[in-house]
Design a protein around this motif. Structure first.
Motif, PDB file in Angstrom:
ATOM      1  N   SER A  35       0.878  -1.174   0.000  1.00 36.04           N
ATOM      2  CA  SER A  35       0.000   0.000   0.000  1.00 36.04           C
ATOM      3  C   SER A  35       0.914   1.222   0.000  1.00 36.04           C
ATOM      4  O   SER A  35       2.052   1.149   0.502  1.00 36.04           O
ATOM      5  CB  SER A  35      -0.884   0.003   1.237  1.00 36.04           C
ATOM      6  N   PRO A  36       0.436   2.361  -0.532  1.00 32.20           N
ATOM      7  CA  PRO A  36       1.292   3.556  -0.549  1.00 32.20           C
ATOM      8  C   PRO A  36       1.765   3.930   0.859  1.00 32.20           C
ATOM      9  O   PRO A  36       2.906   4.357   1.038  1.00 32.20           O
ATOM     10  CB  PRO A  36       0.372   4.639  -1.131  1.00 32.20           C
ATOM     11  N   ALA A  37       0.908   3.731   1.874  1.00 34.46           N
ATOM     12  CA  ALA A  37       1.273   4.119   3.238  1.00 34.46           C
ATOM     13  C   ALA A  37       2.436   3.245   3.735  1.00 34.46           C
ATOM     14  O   ALA A  37       3.421   3.751   4.285  1.00 34.46           O
ATOM     15  CB  ALA A  37       0.075   3.974   4.163  1.00 34.46           C
ATOM     16  N   GLU A  38       2.317   1.938   3.486  1.00 36.06           N
ATOM     17  CA  GLU A  38       3.365   1.012   3.915  1.00 36.06           C
ATOM     18  C   GLU A  38       4.686   1.351   3.197  1.00 36.06           C
ATOM     19  O   GLU A  38       5.761   1.373   3.804  1.00 36.06           O
ATOM     20  CB  GLU A  38       2.912  -0.429   3.583  1.00 36.06           C
TER      21      GLU A  38
ATOM     22  N   ARG B  29       1.130  -0.725  -6.785  1.00 38.05           N
ATOM     23  CA  ARG B  29       0.843  -0.333  -5.404  1.00 38.05           C
ATOM     24  C   ARG B  29      -0.666  -0.427  -5.225  1.00 38.05           C
ATOM     25  O   ARG B  29      -1.406   0.184  -6.016  1.00 38.05           O
ATOM     26  CB  ARG B  29       1.319   1.099  -5.122  1.00 38.05           C
ATOM     27  N   ASP B  30      -1.121  -1.163  -4.260  1.00 44.36           N
ATOM     28  CA  ASP B  30      -2.556  -1.380  -4.048  1.00 44.36           C
ATOM     29  C   ASP B  30      -3.237  -1.890  -5.318  1.00 44.36           C
ATOM     30  O   ASP B  30      -4.357  -1.505  -5.638  1.00 44.36           O
ATOM     31  CB  ASP B  30      -3.239  -0.079  -3.594  1.00 44.36           C
ATOM     32  N   GLY B  31      -2.535  -2.701  -6.076  1.00 36.79           N
ATOM     33  CA  GLY B  31      -3.106  -3.296  -7.285  1.00 36.79           C
ATOM     34  C   GLY B  31      -3.099  -2.361  -8.486  1.00 36.79           C
ATOM     35  O   GLY B  31      -3.463  -2.754  -9.585  1.00 36.79           O
TER      36      GLY B  31
ATOM     37  N   LEU C 290       1.704   1.944 -11.439  1.00 31.85           N
ATOM     38  CA  LEU C 290       2.140   3.343 -11.405  1.00 31.85           C
ATOM     39  C   LEU C 290       3.528   3.468 -12.024  1.00 31.85           C
ATOM     40  O   LEU C 290       4.298   2.504 -12.004  1.00 31.85           O
ATOM     41  CB  LEU C 290       2.271   3.852  -9.969  1.00 31.85           C
ATOM     42  N   ALA C 291       3.825   4.650 -12.526  1.00 33.12           N
ATOM     43  CA  ALA C 291       5.211   4.924 -12.942  1.00 33.12           C
ATOM     44  C   ALA C 291       5.828   5.780 -11.844  1.00 33.12           C
ATOM     45  O   ALA C 291       5.349   6.876 -11.578  1.00 33.12           O
ATOM     46  CB  ALA C 291       5.215   5.658 -14.265  1.00 33.12           C
ATOM     47  N   LEU C 292       6.857   5.239 -11.182  1.00 30.23           N
ATOM     48  CA  LEU C 292       7.470   5.960 -10.052  1.00 30.23           C
ATOM     49  C   LEU C 292       8.941   6.197 -10.331  1.00 30.23           C
ATOM     50  O   LEU C 292       9.561   5.446 -11.084  1.00 30.23           O
ATOM     51  CB  LEU C 292       7.403   5.092  -8.797  1.00 30.23           C
TER      52      LEU C 292
ATOM     53  N   LEU D  27      11.606   3.287  -4.737  1.00 26.69           N
ATOM     54  CA  LEU D  27      11.282   1.871  -4.512  1.00 26.69           C
ATOM     55  C   LEU D  27      11.730   1.396  -3.131  1.00 26.69           C
ATOM     56  O   LEU D  27      12.745   1.845  -2.611  1.00 26.69           O
ATOM     57  CB  LEU D  27      11.990   1.006  -5.558  1.00 26.69           C
ATOM     58  N   VAL D  28      10.929   0.461  -2.550  1.00 23.97           N
ATOM     59  CA  VAL D  28      11.310  -0.139  -1.268  1.00 23.97           C
ATOM     60  C   VAL D  28      11.191  -1.657  -1.380  1.00 23.97           C
ATOM     61  O   VAL D  28      10.530  -2.165  -2.298  1.00 23.97           O
ATOM     62  CB  VAL D  28      10.400   0.358  -0.120  1.00 23.97           C
ATOM     63  N   ALA D  29      11.798  -2.375  -0.450  1.00 25.54           N
ATOM     64  CA  ALA D  29      11.704  -3.833  -0.457  1.00 25.54           C
ATOM     65  C   ALA D  29      10.229  -4.218  -0.316  1.00 25.54           C
ATOM     66  O   ALA D  29       9.506  -3.639   0.492  1.00 25.54           O
ATOM     67  CB  ALA D  29      12.524  -4.397   0.695  1.00 25.54           C
ATOM     68  N   GLY D  30       9.800  -5.178  -1.123  1.00 29.24           N
ATOM     69  CA  GLY D  30       8.402  -5.604  -1.097  1.00 29.24           C
ATOM     70  C   GLY D  30       7.601  -5.033  -2.258  1.00 29.24           C
ATOM     71  O   GLY D  30       6.526  -5.526  -2.592  1.00 29.24           O
ATOM     72  N   ASP D  31       8.133  -3.988  -2.917  1.00 34.23           N
ATOM     73  CA  ASP D  31       7.438  -3.426  -4.085  1.00 34.23           C
ATOM     74  C   ASP D  31       7.415  -4.447  -5.213  1.00 34.23           C
ATOM     75  O   ASP D  31       8.375  -5.212  -5.392  1.00 34.23           O
ATOM     76  CB  ASP D  31       8.171  -2.169  -4.583  1.00 34.23           C
ATOM     77  N   ILE D  32       6.305  -4.441  -5.984  1.00 37.26           N
ATOM     78  CA  ILE D  32       6.233  -5.317  -7.155  1.00 37.26           C
ATOM     79  C   ILE D  32       6.572  -4.486  -8.390  1.00 37.26           C
ATOM     80  O   ILE D  32       5.950  -3.450  -8.632  1.00 37.26           O
ATOM     81  CB  ILE D  32       4.811  -5.904  -7.316  1.00 37.26           C
TER      82      ILE D  32
END
Ligand code: ATP
Length: 931
Positions: A27-30, A123-125, A128-130, A135-140
């Motif tokens: 999720s964006p918050a996480e 992020r949350d399904g 997105l282009a970021l 990026l953080v660990a766990g990002d798809i």
């Protein structure tokens, strides 16, 4: 139990360990929390020059140091006021230099930030282009060919995915990747086939993965240590100006020495002459030139960004102004990339499809009557291939703005169909949805097992699907290529051997569609037996049954036609290079006005049959290259360069990088381009639009002209200053300017007005002149003459005004008055001259008030000059006296004479016919003119 390594983990273990979901991502918050806790996904960068150091650097200049020494001496000799003032002026000058350099440095840094890499993330399904650094660990992360991998990732899916890892392992052959866990404990990096490493590149296929390590914790981070990313941003012109600066220092110092010696010989006091000489040298050396060039470049680049062109390599700004050929992709650059299927051809039948854009309203008609899909197995098959051999998604989105970008007034939510993915595939998704066979409606019937992604070399895409207990290959792609892979055809609902006659009929139908500017895609399938191997594209895409073709429109961009016409007026040739069918390409080139009468078009196959010499002979007359692959692009660029052209070349694919690199100005697409093409490019179009290239060329030309403008201004001013002193010493006159006045003239005239010239508006006929030669000297087109003649006139007029005032009466008081007159004349002559520099002709050819910065700069400089003449407290410091009406008349006349004389000369000169227009300078039989 010992902790497992990333490559040993299964998907669910991985998701659990990293607290993420392969389908939804974080999720964006996480993600924000993790970013705050673990920092950005960046490799440490070398330190930038600190502002304090930048300020101190201002005092490194040799002549400034000499002046400081001289000031110290005058301080020791008791001339406190002089010493303090000189130090203050030097400080002010340094502050100005510092501001210029700091600004330049900041703009360059901002430029680098702009071209920072991006990543496609879930992020949350939501896809997105970021910026990759977020990026953080766990990002798809989603990857496709041409992407640079943004962090270390564990692959969750891999479709024919190959990654080139030479940056890390030294192995240049791309390695095939997969998503299965590997049990071995100790594995060298090269064997960790289910991991993708930061900085390596996807050369083929697609993949999805979960970020496991970021920033300095990645494998790249471990070996990189401190990376110095300060790539040289110096342009050839800056380099040449640096050389010129060195020559000017020598000339200025030599002349100063002559002035000092002549002065002493004529009885001037040695110490006074020394101080005057050093001040003159400081004033005459254009130390601000490099910083102003950088500012002009950087501000020009900012203007380009506003016009959607992002410069990645500063030197290319200069080259842009020399571009004589633009080789452009067709799809999306010259056309809108908004495709809609309007025609279907199947086994001799022609269908029309109604509906517009991504809206799913519409239907299929044959001879004016709606087609009955229940009875039409061939059409159903074609729709299934369209829907399933496809990765585009169509969904409804609430829209806040109307078509004109204005906020909607009504409170009722409005929805619009939106497509994500490749527009060609989007058009097919819309087609199948429109006719009731969307991928969603087929979910229960089919399951995708494998994908062989599209690549522009193969020009095909295939999927393997399981269906009613069996397996099928569904393939779509360029019709002429696909026909070669088919042994059967679906004719009148039956699978029939593909005879030469039937193949010819299909090919003719494809050509007919292509001639009407349609993009033609063929569809085919194959029933796989259980024994059939299907591990690679070669196996899958053989023995196919040809089903039919779709023809889709992709309208030309409205602004492209005008931009192409602008290019023609500017002596720049536009060439279309496309992967599409030759006839489609020719038809669209015709609509856009690219192809002149007698212009040639070539296909990739024809290029292959030509030797380099044969290509060289044809390249000047060719306007369209179709069905080309990336290697052909490289040959075309090189051939054009051998003909003396400066080539701008666009590209978006992973294999376009060599051609983009070889071009004089490599251009990548911001939206559809791959990371690799962007990295190779000098310019990125953030809107993928051809007309943006033309805007960039226009800005490139303007930046160069602005640099010429302030070089002309600064050097003519300096020549004027030196000559005033030099001629006075030769004539045995007293000093026309005291040292402090010389320094003040330098401060008042060099800084702001020169900077304002750097951001001047373009002259009207900028895009009606032929491209300048890349070898042209900065002093070409009579600039050197303009500088010397103007400097000479300024010098003579200033000295004239000095002498006329001096001879009126004897005595020290009159000398001070005469010096004030020459001070005012010199400043005013330069401030008038600055308006002259805006035009390649004269002050009478442009509205002097158009450049507001310049008007402001000149007014401030005037005030600074009047300040030292009229503020009583400053008069003893600057050795000035207030001037009367008569003196001011003399000042105005003397300061105006140079501009007046040069203006008259230019007006008389421009009466003679000049071959300035680009198209007049082309050879009479040039294909550019044969229209
Ligand atoms: P340009 O080089 O001007 O952008 P292009 O988009 O037509 O042209 P490619 O993307 O290389 O160039 O496509 C070449 C051909 O491959 C197209 O003409 C089309 O027939 C086919 N094609 C394009 N996209 C797909 C796709 N997603 N699946 C299958 N075939 C495709």
């Amino acid at each position: 139990m010992e902790q497992k390594k990333w490559h040993q983990l299964g998907k669910s273990e991985l998701a659990e360990t990293l607290g993420s979901s392969p389908e939804q991502g974080l999720s964006p918050a996480e993600a924000a929390e993790r970013l705050a806790a673990h920092g950005r996904n960046e490799l440490a960068e070398g330190k930038r020059v600190s502002p304090i150091l930048l300020f101190l650097n201002q005092f490194k200049d040799f002549m400034v140091l000499v002046l400081m020494g001289a000031t110290l001496i005058s301080g020791l000799l008791g001339e406190y006021l002089d010493a303090i003032t000189i130090v203050l002026i030097i400080l002010l000058n340094s502050v100005l230099g510092f501001v210029q350099e700091f600004r330049a440095e900041k703009s360059l840094h901002a430029l680098k930030e702009l071209s920072a890499p991006m990543a496609k993330v879930l992020r949350d399904g939501q896809q997105l282009a970021l910026a990759a650094k977020e990026l953080v660990a766990g990002d798809i992360v989603l990857l496709e060919s041409g992407d640079r991998i943004p962090a270390d990732i564990r692959l969750l899916e891999a479709n024919s995915c190959y990654i080139e890892e030479s940056a890390l392992t030294g192995e240049s052959v791309p390695v095939g990747k997969h998503a299965a866990a590997i049990q071995d404990d100790e594995l060298p990096l090269g064997d960790q086939r289910n991991l993708g490493f930061m900085g390596t590149m996807v050369t083929r296929g697609t993949a999805k993965g979960m970020v496991v390590r970021t920033g300095m914790n990645t494998e790249m981070g471990k070996i990189a240590g401190l990376i110095d990313q300060t790539e040289s941003m110096e342009t050839p012109l800056q380099h040449r100006l640096e050389q010129l600066g060195k020559i000017l220092i020598v000339v200025a110092v030599a002349l100063t020495i002559v002035v000092v010696i002549a002065g002493i010989m004529h009885g001037q006091p040695a110490y006074g002459m020394f101080l005057a000489g050093v001040s003159l040298a400081v004033a005459a050396i254009p130390e601000g030139l490099p910083a102003i060039v950088t500012i002009a470049l950087a501000l020009g680049v900012q203007r380009m960004i506003k016009r959607k062109a992002i410069v990645r390599k500063l030197p290319s700004v200069e080259t842009l102004g020399c571009a004589s050929v633009i080789c452009s992709d067709k799809t999306g650059t010259l056309t809108q990339n908004k495709m809609t299927v309007t025609h279907i051809w199947m086994g001799g039948r022609k269908l029309n499809v109604t509906g517009e854009g991504y809206d799913i309203n519409g239907g299929a008609f044959e001879d004016g009557a709606p087609v009955d899909l229940k009875q039409d197995t061939s059409l159903r098959r074609l729709l299934h291939i369209s829907a399933l051999c496809n990765n585009a998604v169509l969904y409804k989105e609430e829209v806040a703005a109307d078509a004109n970008g204005k906020k909607r007034k009504s409170k009722e939510p409005q929805h619009e169909w939106v497509m994500k993915g490749d527009p060609t595939e989007g058009a097919l998704t819309v087609l199948s949805t429109k006719l009731g066979h969307s991928a969603k409606s087929l979910e229960g019937l089919y399951k995708r097992e494998k994908e062989f992604p599209f690549d522009s070399e193969r020009k095909l895409m295939s999927v393997v699907v399981s269906h009613q207990g069996g397996r099928l290959v569904y393939t779509k792609g360029a019709s002429d290529v696909l026909l070669d892979h088919c042994n059967y055809v679906l004719w009148e609902g039956k699978v029939t051997p593909f005879t030469a006659t039937l193949k010819r009929k299909c090919a003719e139908a494809a050509e007919e569609m292509a001639q009407s500017a349609l993009r033609v895609l063929g569809m085919a399938y194959r029933d796989l037996r259980s024994t059939d191997a299907c591990d690679n594209e070669r196996d899958a895409e053989s023995q196919l049954v040809f089903v039919g073709m779709t023809g889709m429109i992709d309208p030309p961009r409205k602004e492209a036609r005008e931009a192409i016409a602008t290019c023609r007026r500017a002596g720049i040739k536009t060439v279309m290079i496309t992967g599409d069918h030759q006839l489609t390409a020719e038809a669209i080139a015709g609509q856009l006005g690219i192809m002149p009468r007698g212009g040639l078009s070539f296909s990739g196959r024809q290029i292959e049959q030509m030797t380099d010499e044969q290509l060289d002979r044809q390249v000047d007359n060719a306007y369209v290259y179709a069905r080309v692959s990336p290697e052909h692009k490289l040959r075309i660029v090189k051939s054009l360069q051998r003909q003396g052209h400066v080539v701008a070349m666009t590209g978006d694919g992973v294999n376009d990088a060599p051609a983009i690199k070889a071009a004089d100005i490599g251009i990548a697409m911001g939206i559809t381009g791959t990371d690799v093409s962007k990295e190779a490019s000098a310019l990125v179009l953030s809107d993928d639009n051809f007309s943006t290239i033309v805007s960039a060329i226009e800005e490139g030309r303007n930046i160069y002209e602005n640099i010429r403008k302030f070089i002309r201004y600064l050097l003519a001013s300096n020549v004027g200053e030196i000559l005033t002193m030099f001629l006075a010493m030769l004539a045995g006159l007293p000093l026309p300017l005291v040292p402090i006045q010389i320094l003040w003239v330098n401060l008042v005239t060099d800084g702001l007005p020169a900077m304002a010239l750097g951001v001047d508006q373009a002259e009207k006929d900028l895009m009606q002149q032929k491209p300048r030669s890349a070898k042209e000297s900065i002093f070409a087109r009579r600039l050197g003459w303009k500088i010397i003649s103007r400097g000479l006139l300024i010098g003579i007029c200033t000295l004239g005004a000095f002498w006329l005032t001096l001879r009126e009466a004897p005595g020290a008081q009159q000398l001070v008055k005469a010096q004030t007159v020459s001070f005012a004349t010199l400043v005013l002559a330069q401030l008038i001259h600055v308006f002259d520099c805006r035009s390649s002709r004269s002050i009478f050819h442009r509205n002097p008030l158009q450049n507001k910065y310049l008007v402001f700069a000149v007014l401030s400089s005037l005030l600074l000059m009047l300040g030292v003449v009229y503020i009583e407290a400053l008069q003893p410091i600057f050795k000035t006296v207030p001037l009367g009406f008569r003196e001011w008349c003399l000042v105005f006349v003397a300061a105006g004479i140079p501009t007046f004389l040069m203006g008259i000369g230019s007006v008389l000169g421009s009466r003679k016919p000049k071959n300035k227009q680009a198209n007049m300078s082309l050879k009479p039989n040039s294909p550019l003119l044969r229209r």
